[in-house]
Every structure is written in C-alpha cells, then in structure tokens.
Design an enzyme around this catalytic site. Structure first.
Site, PDB file in Angstrom:
ATOM      1  N   GLU A 247      -6.948   4.765  11.032  1.00  0.00           N
ATOM      2  CA  GLU A 247      -6.606   4.614   9.624  1.00  0.00           C
ATOM      3  C   GLU A 247      -7.714   3.950   8.841  1.00  0.00           C
ATOM      4  OE1 GLU A 247      -3.051   2.517  10.726  1.00  0.00           O
ATOM      5  OE2 GLU A 247      -3.880   0.642   9.976  1.00  0.00           O
TER       6      GLU A 247
ATOM      7  N   HIS B 232       4.392   7.217   3.411  1.00  0.00           N
ATOM      8  CA  HIS B 232       5.238   6.025   3.320  1.00  0.00           C
ATOM      9  C   HIS B 232       4.809   5.108   2.182  1.00  0.00           C
ATOM     10  CE1 HIS B 232       1.976   4.507   6.015  1.00  0.00           C
ATOM     11  NE2 HIS B 232       2.216   3.351   5.440  1.00  0.00           N
TER      12      HIS B 232
ATOM     13  N   HIS C  60       0.838  -1.202   0.000  1.00  0.00           N
ATOM     14  CA  HIS C  60       0.000   0.000   0.000  1.00  0.00           C
ATOM     15  C   HIS C  60       0.871   1.249   0.000  1.00  0.00           C
ATOM     16  CE1 HIS C  60       0.569  -0.699   4.432  1.00  0.00           C
ATOM     17  NE2 HIS C  60       0.643   0.630   4.479  1.00  0.00           N
TER      18      HIS C  60
ATOM     19  N   GLN D  95      -3.617   3.760   2.043  1.00  0.00           N
ATOM     20  CA  GLN D  95      -3.842   3.820   3.491  1.00  0.00           C
ATOM     21  C   GLN D  95      -3.869   5.280   3.913  1.00  0.00           C
ATOM     22  OE1 GLN D  95      -0.541   2.628   6.089  1.00  0.00           O
ATOM     23  NE2 GLN D  95      -2.008   1.529   7.377  1.00  0.00           N
TER      24      GLN D  95
ATOM     25  N   GLU E  30       7.800   1.045   4.669  1.00  0.00           N
ATOM     26  CA  GLU E  30       7.209   0.131   5.645  1.00  0.00           C
ATOM     27  C   GLU E  30       7.380  -1.292   5.125  1.00  0.00           C
ATOM     28  OE1 GLU E  30       3.030   0.837   6.338  1.00  0.00           O
ATOM     29  OE2 GLU E  30       2.828  -0.869   7.681  1.00  0.00           O
TER      30      GLU E  30
HETATM   31 CO    CO Z   1       1.222   1.620   6.193  1.00  0.00          CO
END
Ligand code: CO
Length: 155
Positions: free
Chosen positions: A59, A97, A24, A73, A147
């Site tokens: 989130e 990210h 993501h 996300q 991530e």
């Molecule tokens: Co994430």
C-alpha cells in the site's frame, strides 16, 4: 451541564463513539506503481509506502503537498488470495473503504458490537504505520466498508 461533551473525542462523545476524524479513503488497485503515478499526476505526493504480508497487501499513502485534507490509501494485493485480491475479482478497481480515526479501536468495536454491528476481526490487526485497525461489515453500514483506525503514536 450538558450530557454530551463538546470536545471532539471527549469522554461523552456523540453516540458513545470517540471518532476523531476521517483518517483516509481506501482505493483498491491491481498495480500499485501504476496507481501511484496516476495520483501523482493528480497532484498528490506519496507520504508513506509499505508491505503488510499479514494483511496480504502492499500500500501507499498519498497526501496533498499542502497537507490539506485527508489521506488517500492505495491498496494492492500481494497475492490472489488476499481480501483485496478477492475484492478486485468481485468489484474491480475503485473505492474500497472509508477509514475513521478513533481514540480506541477496542472501545469502538465494543460499542458497535453492542449495537449489533458485525466487525470483520475478533481482535484488532496491525495496519499502516503500525496503527491498530478493524473493519465494520459493509452490510451493517449502508454498503460502505468502514475501517476503524487507532494511531499508536501521539496524534
Ligand atoms: Co485503510
């Protein structure tokens, strides 16, 4: 026999890191509901929502109705002292990210540490949908916060 496996995530995956794909893209937002509406207006649907107090975030995961492509996300702070709150103070809303899905987050962290890259956490933490996650320091990745995500269910 080739030394490197042609199978994605195979035992001799390229670079020694068993990366399965881009999981993501993370976007930091100050207001989750407002951001969700914005992206629904862009044709995406909410596939998952949760609060993660340990990470200081709420989130939402969004995806296309067709299931094509990677997920988005949206990450909003639960309080001003969370990492995402500090990011918003420093950089404002926006891309935050890039998440890579790896076969084994411990293994990936070990491999990257072995190359001198810094990981944000000593041990993996729990992310969206119970995933096991860690982050590579953006200063060690060309300015991008990476991530690492390990799914806990069958992929
Ligand atoms: Co994430």
């Amino acid at each position: 026999m080739s030394e490197q496996s042609a199978v994605p995530g195979g035992p001799a995956a390229v670079g020694g890191l068993r990366t399965l794909g881009i999981d993501h893209v993370g976007v930091a937002v100050p207001d989750l509901d407002e951001a969700v509406e914005r992206y629904r207006g862009l044709g995406l649907e909410v596939s998952h929502r949760e609060e993660n107090p340990a990470m200081g975030v709420q989130e939402a995961m969004l995806s296309s109705p067709t299931g094509v492509g990677t997920e988005l996300q949206l990450v909003a702070p639960l309080g001003p002292h969370s990492a995402i709150g500090r990011f918003l103070d420093r950089s404002g809303p926006g891309l935050q990210h890039l998440a890579l899905r790896v076969a084994d987050v411990d293994d990936a962290a070990r491999t990257l540490r072995g190359r001198g890259l810094r990981l944000l956490y000593d041990a993996p933490r729990i992310g969206t949908r119970g995933t096991r996650i860690n982050f590579v320091h953006p200063k060690d990745c060309g300015g991008v916060l990476i991530e690492l995500v390990e799914q806990v269910d069958a992929v």
